[in-house]
Design an enzyme around this catalytic site. Structure first.
Site, mmCIF file in Angstrom:
data_model
loop_
_atom_site.group_PDB
_atom_site.id
_atom_site.type_symbol
_atom_site.label_atom_id
_atom_site.label_comp_id
_atom_site.label_asym_id
_atom_site.label_seq_id
_atom_site.Cartn_x
_atom_site.Cartn_y
_atom_site.Cartn_z
ATOM 1 N N ARG A 155 -7.034 -5.848 0.183
ATOM 2 C CA ARG A 155 -7.461 -4.977 -0.921
ATOM 3 C C ARG A 155 -7.871 -5.793 -2.144
ATOM 4 O O ARG A 155 -7.160 -6.727 -2.541
ATOM 5 C CB ARG A 155 -6.307 -4.050 -1.311
ATOM 6 N N HIS A 157 1.591 -10.230 -2.736
ATOM 7 C CA HIS A 157 1.128 -10.607 -4.083
ATOM 8 C C HIS A 157 1.595 -12.030 -4.351
ATOM 9 O O HIS A 157 2.749 -12.362 -4.096
ATOM 10 C CB HIS A 157 1.706 -9.637 -5.121
ATOM 11 N N HIS A 203 3.545 -6.597 -1.181
ATOM 12 C CA HIS A 203 3.078 -5.781 -2.319
ATOM 13 C C HIS A 203 2.419 -4.471 -1.894
ATOM 14 O O HIS A 203 2.685 -3.425 -2.474
ATOM 15 C CB HIS A 203 2.090 -6.629 -3.118
ATOM 16 N N ARG A 218 -6.483 -12.510 -3.200
ATOM 17 C CA ARG A 218 -5.020 -12.507 -3.198
ATOM 18 C C ARG A 218 -4.398 -13.181 -1.973
ATOM 19 O O ARG A 218 -3.439 -13.934 -2.085
ATOM 20 C CB ARG A 218 -4.577 -11.043 -3.257
ATOM 21 N N GLU A 229 -9.733 -9.508 -12.809
ATOM 22 C CA GLU A 229 -8.699 -9.876 -11.840
ATOM 23 C C GLU A 229 -9.394 -10.606 -10.700
ATOM 24 O O GLU A 229 -10.628 -10.572 -10.577
ATOM 25 C CB GLU A 229 -7.934 -8.634 -11.365
HETATM 26 P P1 FAD Z 1 3.339 6.031 -4.803
HETATM 27 O O1 FAD Z 1 2.941 5.969 -6.216
HETATM 28 O O2 FAD Z 1 4.137 4.902 -4.285
HETATM 29 O O3 FAD Z 1 4.139 7.387 -4.611
HETATM 30 C C1 FAD Z 1 4.745 7.711 -3.394
HETATM 31 C C2 FAD Z 1 5.600 8.942 -3.586
HETATM 32 O O4 FAD Z 1 6.050 9.431 -2.332
HETATM 33 C C3 FAD Z 1 6.843 8.709 -4.401
HETATM 34 O O5 FAD Z 1 7.025 9.811 -5.265
HETATM 35 C C4 FAD Z 1 7.964 8.700 -3.361
HETATM 36 O O6 FAD Z 1 9.216 9.076 -3.858
HETATM 37 C C5 FAD Z 1 7.430 9.718 -2.391
HETATM 38 N N1 FAD Z 1 7.989 9.643 -1.038
HETATM 39 C C6 FAD Z 1 8.038 8.588 -0.198
HETATM 40 N N2 FAD Z 1 8.599 8.950 0.963
HETATM 41 C C7 FAD Z 1 8.912 10.255 0.856
HETATM 42 C C8 FAD Z 1 9.548 11.184 1.704
HETATM 43 N N3 FAD Z 1 9.960 10.851 2.938
HETATM 44 N N4 FAD Z 1 9.761 12.450 1.251
HETATM 45 C C9 FAD Z 1 9.370 12.811 0.001
HETATM 46 N N5 FAD Z 1 8.752 11.953 -0.850
HETATM 47 C C10 FAD Z 1 8.527 10.706 -0.421
HETATM 48 N N6 FAD Z 1 -2.649 -0.848 -7.941
HETATM 49 C C11 FAD Z 1 -3.700 -0.854 -8.791
HETATM 50 O O7 FAD Z 1 -4.765 -0.321 -8.469
HETATM 51 N N7 FAD Z 1 -3.586 -1.451 -10.004
HETATM 52 C C12 FAD Z 1 -2.442 -2.050 -10.418
HETATM 53 O O8 FAD Z 1 -2.368 -2.561 -11.520
HETATM 54 C C13 FAD Z 1 -1.335 -2.064 -9.532
HETATM 55 N N8 FAD Z 1 -0.171 -2.668 -9.877
HETATM 56 C C14 FAD Z 1 0.897 -2.552 -9.043
HETATM 57 C C15 FAD Z 1 2.137 -3.082 -9.447
HETATM 58 C C16 FAD Z 1 3.252 -2.900 -8.653
HETATM 59 C C17 FAD Z 1 4.582 -3.469 -9.101
HETATM 60 C C18 FAD Z 1 3.148 -2.224 -7.417
HETATM 61 C C19 FAD Z 1 4.335 -2.044 -6.536
HETATM 62 C C20 FAD Z 1 1.927 -1.732 -6.996
HETATM 63 C C21 FAD Z 1 0.810 -1.895 -7.810
HETATM 64 N N9 FAD Z 1 -0.431 -1.372 -7.421
HETATM 65 C C22 FAD Z 1 -1.486 -1.416 -8.290
HETATM 66 C C23 FAD Z 1 -0.549 -0.568 -6.209
HETATM 67 C C24 FAD Z 1 -0.485 0.919 -6.607
HETATM 68 O O9 FAD Z 1 0.446 1.082 -7.642
HETATM 69 C C25 FAD Z 1 -0.105 1.796 -5.442
HETATM 70 O O10 FAD Z 1 -0.851 1.474 -4.303
HETATM 71 C C26 FAD Z 1 -0.358 3.257 -5.793
HETATM 72 O O11 FAD Z 1 0.272 3.574 -7.010
HETATM 73 C C27 FAD Z 1 0.133 4.147 -4.676
HETATM 74 O O12 FAD Z 1 0.092 5.482 -5.119
HETATM 75 P P2 FAD Z 1 0.586 6.622 -4.145
HETATM 76 O O13 FAD Z 1 0.522 7.880 -4.915
HETATM 77 O O14 FAD Z 1 -0.137 6.526 -2.872
HETATM 78 O O15 FAD Z 1 2.103 6.224 -3.817
HETATM 79 C C1 SIN Z 2 -1.322 -6.616 -10.594
HETATM 80 O O1 SIN Z 2 -1.264 -6.191 -11.741
HETATM 81 O O2 SIN Z 2 -1.395 -7.802 -10.285
HETATM 82 C C2 SIN Z 2 -1.347 -5.636 -9.486
HETATM 83 C C3 SIN Z 2 -2.706 -5.199 -9.275
HETATM 84 C C4 SIN Z 2 -2.847 -4.558 -7.939
HETATM 85 O O3 SIN Z 2 -1.923 -4.530 -7.144
HETATM 86 O O4 SIN Z 2 -3.944 -4.082 -7.686
#
Ligand code: FAD
Ligand code: SIN
Length: 484
Positions: free
Chosen positions: A366, A223, A330, A270, A112
């Site tokens: 990032r 993104h 993103h 990015r 990437e």
């Molecule tokens: P999240 O997975 O977003 O989880 C947050 C949780 O908190 C959810 O369950 C939500 O319901 C809960 N929540 C929020 N507010 C409250 C509240 N007030 N009360 C109770 N619960 C609450 N990163 C990579 O490293 N590789 C990738 O390939 C990649 N692809 C991505 C593709 C997309 C489309 C997106 C959007 C992001 C991508 N990212 C990627 C970034 C990565 O997915 C996220 O940064 C990461 O998953 C965040 O994890 P998290 O557990 O911190 O939050």
């Molecule tokens: C992607 O697959 O382009 C998302 C990767 C990332 O957010 O790190």
């Protein structure tokens, strides 16, 4: 429900679930999830998990991460991420998680942008997040309370005693010895974004209300390759791995204009790709496309099945048809300031981990696919730290119930206005004037008669704007144009 827990975890993404999975079974733990457990950014992650391919690659992974972060990362945090990343991924594989393999059965690493080598592991082709989420849910040994939105933290004299929630139209307090905030980023503050509908900066707002420090909040990542021409709020991401494996960004004449901006073109960091697409679009009025003609249909369907089917449902036949793209919000690099164990220094028994936290690993930008890794690595640290510091004799205090009205008439309209305001003025390219205008309007909205939930969004937006105003020159994802 129990009257008292050892640990409450807010959020069921990678950070929350992996914290739970690394706590001892005999602890009394409850995970709180705003919606269904899978409605989170983790579930939608596509590209993969970046990880040093072996110990020799750690130094280069650190270097790439620091370079992407444009001088704003905390080096020690980045070293933890890259070094402990190897262990956290090995642990996942040992537990039975399946990353995609090549013909010889070896782990298949893809490339990437801004990575010096192939080091991104993926699962289910482009369904890394979905596979990871399912795996972590299957391993979960503690209960989840669904449809439960945390609306406040119970804090007195610098100690956290639990949370206040809204569940099933009822409001009540849940008490615990330790509370972990793993509630993700801020996507819904922006008009165009790739995030789950649950990601709306609630906990950022709650922390600001309690005077808890947020860091680097001007650092918002956009993104570059998103299909935004659909009606629902979460726009369709076209993974960076597509460009990593040869997809090109072109204008309507097929010209690779990114080369005018940076010789690394599609594989520039990015922020550079997003800014270039945005500026080119604005100055030429051209439609921009992602050209996937480097892929054969059979390879594409196998390697990127989710993108293939999602776009098919939207009327695109991939990889033959070019897809119109735009950058979209993103990822939030900034967040609740923590130490390397996820501790929030100003409040005892309170932790933050994952995208909601700022442990210093991402700095001003990032590196692609470093955030699932961050979730895996720092959740293990948080779990260890909780077990070490669990206050067994913690006194029990009863807090009054939250009484203010959560939603008022007119809030929805304000929410939509705020999204447009943030996209226009605190988006990819910012100006001092635009930020000042946005701050004024957010202040007006804050002084209106409105509900408490929209207030959380407004407080976080204000923090992003204020941080943007404080940083007078461009750095990483914060691009401020002229007039300073
Ligand atoms: P999240 O997975 O977003 O989880 C947050 C949780 O908190 C959810 O369950 C939500 O319901 C809960 N929540 C929020 N507010 C409250 C509240 N007030 N009360 C109770 N619960 C609450 N990163 C990579 O490293 N590789 C990738 O390939 C990649 N692809 C991505 C593709 C997309 C489309 C997106 C959007 C992001 C991508 N990212 C990627 C970034 C990565 O997915 C996220 O940064 C990461 O998953 C965040 O994890 P998290 O557990 O911190 O939050
Ligand atoms: C992607 O697959 O382009 C998302 C990767 C990332 O957010 O790190």
């Amino acid at each position: 429900m129990k009257p008292y827990y050892d640990v409450l975890i807010i959020g069921s993404g990678v950070a929350g679930l992996n914290t739970a999975n690394n706590l001892k079974d005999d602890l009394n733990v409850l995970v709180l999830s705003k919606d269904y457990a899978w409605e989170c950014n983790t579930f939608y992650a596509q590209g993969g998990v970046a990880v040093a391919v072996n110990k020799d690659d750690v130094a280069l992974h650190v270097k790439d991460t620091l370079e992407a972060g444009a001088g704003l990362c905390t080096k020690e945090a980045v070293e933890v991420l890259c070094k402990e990343g190897i262990y956290s991924v090995e642990k996942l594989i040992e537990q039975g998680f399946w990353f995609d393999r090549d013909k010889n059965g070896e782990l298949a690493y893809t490339k990437e942008a801004a990575h010096s080598r192939n080091r991104v592991l993926h699962a289910g082709g482009d369904a890394t997040g979905r596979e990871l989420h399912y795996f972590l849910m299957k391993s979960l040994k503690f209960p989840i309370l669904y449809n439960t939105q945390v609306i406040d933290l119970l804090i007195e004299d610098g100690v956290c005693y639990g949370v206040c929630v809204r569940h099933d139209k009822k409001i009540f307090n849940i008490y615990a010895k330790s509370v972990v905030i793993a509630s993700g980023g801020v996507g819904s503050l922006y008009e165009y974004h790739t995030n789950s509908r649950t990601i709306s900066a609630d906990m950022h707002g709650v922390c600001l209300k309690h005077g808890i420090e947020l860091r680097d909040m001007e650092m918002m990542q956009f993104h570059p390759t998103v299909f935004v021409k659909c009606s629902w709020a979460r726009k369709q991401l076209l993974s960076e791995a597509l460009r990593g494996e040869g997809a090109k960004v072109v204008d309507s004449h097929g010209r690779r204009f990114l080369l005018d901006y940076d010789s690394r073109a599609e594989l520039s960091p990015r922020n550079i790709v997003s800014e270039a697409i945005f500026s080119y679009q604005q100055s030429t009025n051209e439609e921009i496309f992602l050209d996937l003609s480097c892929f054969s249909k059979s390879y594409f369907k196998k390697r990127f099945p989710s993108i293939y089917f999602n776009m098919k449902n939207l009327g695109y036949d991939l990889p033959m048809q070019k897809i119109p793209i735009s950058p979209a919000f993103h990822y939030a690099m900034g967040g609740i300031k923590t130490d390397l164990d996820g501790k929030i220094q100003s409040v005892r028994d309170l932790y933050a981990v994952g995208e909601v936290a700022s442990s210093g690993v991402h700095g001003a930008n990032r590196l692609a696919s470093n955030s699932l890794l961050e979730g895996l690595v720092f959740s293990i640290r948080v779990a260890k730290s909780i077990e070490k510091d669990l206050n067994l004799d913690k006194k029990k205090i009863k807090f009054p119930l939250f009484e203010k009205k959560l939603v008022k008439k007119g809030d929805k309209k304000l929410k939509n206005e705020l999204r447009k305001l943030m996209w226009k003025n605190a988006g990819i390219i910012r100006t001092q004037k635009g930020l000042i205008r946005a701050r004024q309007r957010v202040n007006d909205m804050l002084s209106m008669d409105r509900g408490e939930l929209i207030k959380l969004r407004l407080l976080c937006s204000k923090e992003i704007i204020e941080s943007g105003l404080k940083r007078k020159s461009s750095l990483g994802a914060h691009y401020i144009k002229g007039e300073n």
